[in-house]
Design an enzyme around this catalytic site. Structure first.
Site, mmCIF file in Angstrom:
data_model
loop_
_atom_site.group_PDB
_atom_site.id
_atom_site.type_symbol
_atom_site.label_atom_id
_atom_site.label_comp_id
_atom_site.label_asym_id
_atom_site.label_seq_id
_atom_site.Cartn_x
_atom_site.Cartn_y
_atom_site.Cartn_z
ATOM 1 N N ASN A 9 0.880 -1.171 0.000
ATOM 2 C CA ASN A 9 0.000 0.000 0.000
ATOM 3 C C ASN A 9 0.916 1.220 0.000
ATOM 4 O O ASN A 9 1.468 1.582 1.028
ATOM 5 C CB ASN A 9 -0.892 -0.022 1.249
ATOM 6 C CG ASN A 9 -1.688 1.261 1.404
ATOM 7 O OD1 ASN A 9 -1.781 2.070 0.470
ATOM 8 N ND2 ASN A 9 -2.264 1.469 2.581
ATOM 9 N N TRP A 10 1.066 1.805 -1.171
ATOM 10 C CA TRP A 10 2.022 2.920 -1.300
ATOM 11 C C TRP A 10 1.529 4.209 -0.654
ATOM 12 O O TRP A 10 2.301 5.145 -0.476
ATOM 13 C CB TRP A 10 2.309 3.191 -2.776
ATOM 14 C CG TRP A 10 3.153 2.153 -3.434
ATOM 15 C CD1 TRP A 10 3.620 0.989 -2.885
ATOM 16 C CD2 TRP A 10 3.623 2.171 -4.790
ATOM 17 N NE1 TRP A 10 4.366 0.297 -3.812
ATOM 18 C CE2 TRP A 10 4.369 1.005 -4.983
ATOM 19 C CE3 TRP A 10 3.473 3.077 -5.857
ATOM 20 C CZ2 TRP A 10 4.987 0.715 -6.209
ATOM 21 C CZ3 TRP A 10 4.067 2.785 -7.065
ATOM 22 C CH2 TRP A 10 4.828 1.612 -7.239
ATOM 23 N N LYS A 11 0.212 4.273 -0.405
ATOM 24 C CA LYS A 11 -0.376 5.526 0.119
ATOM 25 C C LYS A 11 -0.051 6.674 -0.843
ATOM 26 O O LYS A 11 -0.012 6.446 -2.052
ATOM 27 C CB LYS A 11 0.122 5.777 1.549
ATOM 28 C CG LYS A 11 -0.051 4.523 2.419
ATOM 29 C CD LYS A 11 0.162 4.725 3.878
ATOM 30 C CE LYS A 11 -0.067 3.398 4.582
ATOM 31 N NZ LYS A 11 0.024 3.480 6.021
ATOM 32 N N HIS A 94 -9.547 1.702 4.520
ATOM 33 C CA HIS A 94 -8.278 1.860 5.244
ATOM 34 C C HIS A 94 -8.485 2.849 6.397
ATOM 35 O O HIS A 94 -9.235 3.815 6.258
ATOM 36 C CB HIS A 94 -7.184 2.366 4.293
ATOM 37 C CG HIS A 94 -5.834 2.304 4.917
ATOM 38 N ND1 HIS A 94 -5.374 3.278 5.766
ATOM 39 C CD2 HIS A 94 -4.865 1.356 4.868
ATOM 40 C CE1 HIS A 94 -4.175 2.933 6.201
ATOM 41 N NE2 HIS A 94 -3.843 1.778 5.672
ATOM 42 N N GLU A 96 -6.772 5.187 7.450
ATOM 43 C CA GLU A 96 -6.488 6.587 7.111
ATOM 44 C C GLU A 96 -7.676 7.213 6.390
ATOM 45 O O GLU A 96 -7.968 8.407 6.549
ATOM 46 C CB GLU A 96 -5.207 6.674 6.268
ATOM 47 C CG GLU A 96 -3.976 6.416 7.135
ATOM 48 C CD GLU A 96 -2.796 5.811 6.398
ATOM 49 O OE1 GLU A 96 -2.757 5.864 5.158
ATOM 50 O OE2 GLU A 96 -1.909 5.258 7.079
ATOM 51 N N GLU A 166 -5.880 -4.538 10.480
ATOM 52 C CA GLU A 166 -4.854 -3.517 10.693
ATOM 53 C C GLU A 166 -5.122 -2.767 11.992
ATOM 54 O O GLU A 166 -5.894 -1.795 12.008
ATOM 55 C CB GLU A 166 -4.872 -2.527 9.517
ATOM 56 C CG GLU A 166 -4.524 -3.165 8.197
ATOM 57 C CD GLU A 166 -3.810 -2.176 7.286
ATOM 58 O OE1 GLU A 166 -2.706 -2.499 6.848
ATOM 59 O OE2 GLU A 166 -4.337 -1.083 7.031
ATOM 60 N N GLY A 172 2.168 2.497 10.525
ATOM 61 C CA GLY A 172 3.112 3.590 10.312
ATOM 62 C C GLY A 172 3.783 4.060 11.592
ATOM 63 O O GLY A 172 4.400 5.113 11.624
ATOM 64 N N SER A 212 3.085 -2.097 10.112
ATOM 65 C CA SER A 212 4.531 -2.224 10.283
ATOM 66 C C SER A 212 5.044 -3.643 10.036
ATOM 67 O O SER A 212 5.972 -4.103 10.697
ATOM 68 C CB SER A 212 4.967 -1.731 11.671
ATOM 69 O OG SER A 212 4.546 -0.392 11.866
ATOM 70 N N GLY A 233 2.723 -1.120 4.219
ATOM 71 C CA GLY A 233 2.887 0.286 3.871
ATOM 72 C C GLY A 233 4.354 0.609 3.631
ATOM 73 O O GLY A 233 4.903 0.397 2.552
ATOM 74 N N GLY A 234 5.010 1.121 4.677
ATOM 75 C CA GLY A 234 6.395 1.577 4.578
ATOM 76 C C GLY A 234 7.335 0.618 3.857
ATOM 77 O O GLY A 234 8.115 1.022 2.994
HETATM 78 P P1 PGA Z 1 2.663 0.344 7.539
HETATM 79 O O1 PGA Z 1 1.241 0.589 6.836
HETATM 80 O O2 PGA Z 1 3.157 -0.984 7.038
HETATM 81 O O3 PGA Z 1 3.527 1.490 7.093
HETATM 82 O O4 PGA Z 1 2.428 0.325 9.006
HETATM 83 C C1 PGA Z 1 0.338 -0.462 6.661
HETATM 84 C C2 PGA Z 1 -0.945 0.058 6.079
HETATM 85 O O5 PGA Z 1 -1.381 1.159 6.449
HETATM 86 O O6 PGA Z 1 -1.565 -0.602 5.229
#
Ligand code: PGA
Length: 250
Positions: A9-11, A94, A96, A166, A172, A212, A233-234
């Site tokens: 998930n590149w956001k 998600h 966010e 999640e 994050g 994470s 994500g990251g």
């Molecule tokens: P993260 O993000 O791996 O950077 O914690 C995961 C996500 O939000 O899907």
């Protein structure tokens, strides 16, 4: 046996040209992955990702979808638009989106339905906040979010969906749920699905862990009985890191 699925998930990261470069670097690294591999890229990067990944085992996902077919919704994308552009998966709900863009449990359900009807596989995100966990509401919250997100689906369709557990406090933040916490959360979601849709659906639906997940912890998480993959994500932003995650068994 459920096939594992790992999705990046590149956001809001990477331009279209950076996308092309990333996919070119990833393809040889991803070639022999045993899991399904997906990259959920910003909407503007979808054409570049689809073009660069053509004919490979790397599938392209979007990060959101609107629930209406068309109309006066400035700035939004329909499921049919994504499908026509070559997208196969779409993240829905998600945290966010829920937190910063006021998406509700009800619209998460409508988005998941719209995506599925258009032939996309929704990756439906659920998860508790730090406060909810501390107050002891994790189980109730996960059951509620799962049930409401899946309202109106038939059992045979639920079997084809992807859910991402999640925990919001692990996204994050560098904080990862322990292997046991992640397994337990996913177990709660799977039991909720079993209660509502039966054992076949709950045995087949794939449930990822997200928050994470990275090269250093993926192996332990993936060894858990309930965990069928990850939403990353990251650690999905560098081809080398992402490649280590998708090769978690090596
Ligand atoms: P993260 O993000 O791996 O950077 O914690 C995961 C996500 O939000 O899907």
């Amino acid at each position: 046996m459920r096939k594992a699925i790992i999705a990046g998930n590149w956001k809001m990261n990477k331009t279209p040209s950076e996308t092309t470069e990333f996919v070119r670097e990833l393809l040889p690294l991803a070639e022999n992955a045993e899991c399904d591999v997906v990259i959920c890229v910003p909407a503007i990067c979808i054409p570049a990702a689809v073009e660069a990944a053509k004919g490979s085992n790397v599938k392209v996902g979007a990060q959101n979808v609107h629930f209406k077919d068309s109309g006066a919704y400035t700035g939004e994308l329909s499921a049919a638009m994504l499908k026509d552009a070559g997208v196969e998966y779409v993240i829905v709900g998600h945290s966010e989106r829920r937190q910063y863009f006021n998406e509700s449990d009800e619209t998460v359900n409508l988005r998941a339905q719209a995506a599925f009807k258009a032939g996309l596989t929704p990756i439906i995100c659920v998860g508790e906040s730090k406060e909810q966990r501390e107050k002891g509401y994790t189980k109730a919250l996960l059951e509620y979010q799962t049930n409401i997100a899946l309202e109106g689906f038939e059992a045979q369709d639920v079997a084809k969906l992807v859910i991402a557990y999640e925990p919001v406090w692990a996204i994050g933040t560098g904080l990862t749920a322990t292997d046991e916490q992640a397994n337990e959360g996913i177990g709660i979601i799977r039991r909720a699905i079993e209660n509502k849709f039966g054992k076949e659906a709950s045995d087949k639906v794939r449930i990822q862990y997200g928050g994470s997940m990275k090269p250093s912890n993926v192996k332990g998480l993936m060894a858990q009985s309930e965990i069928d993959g990850g939403l990353i994500g990251g650690a999905s932003l560098k081809a080398e890191d992402f490649s280590k995650v998708i090769h978690y068994g090596k």
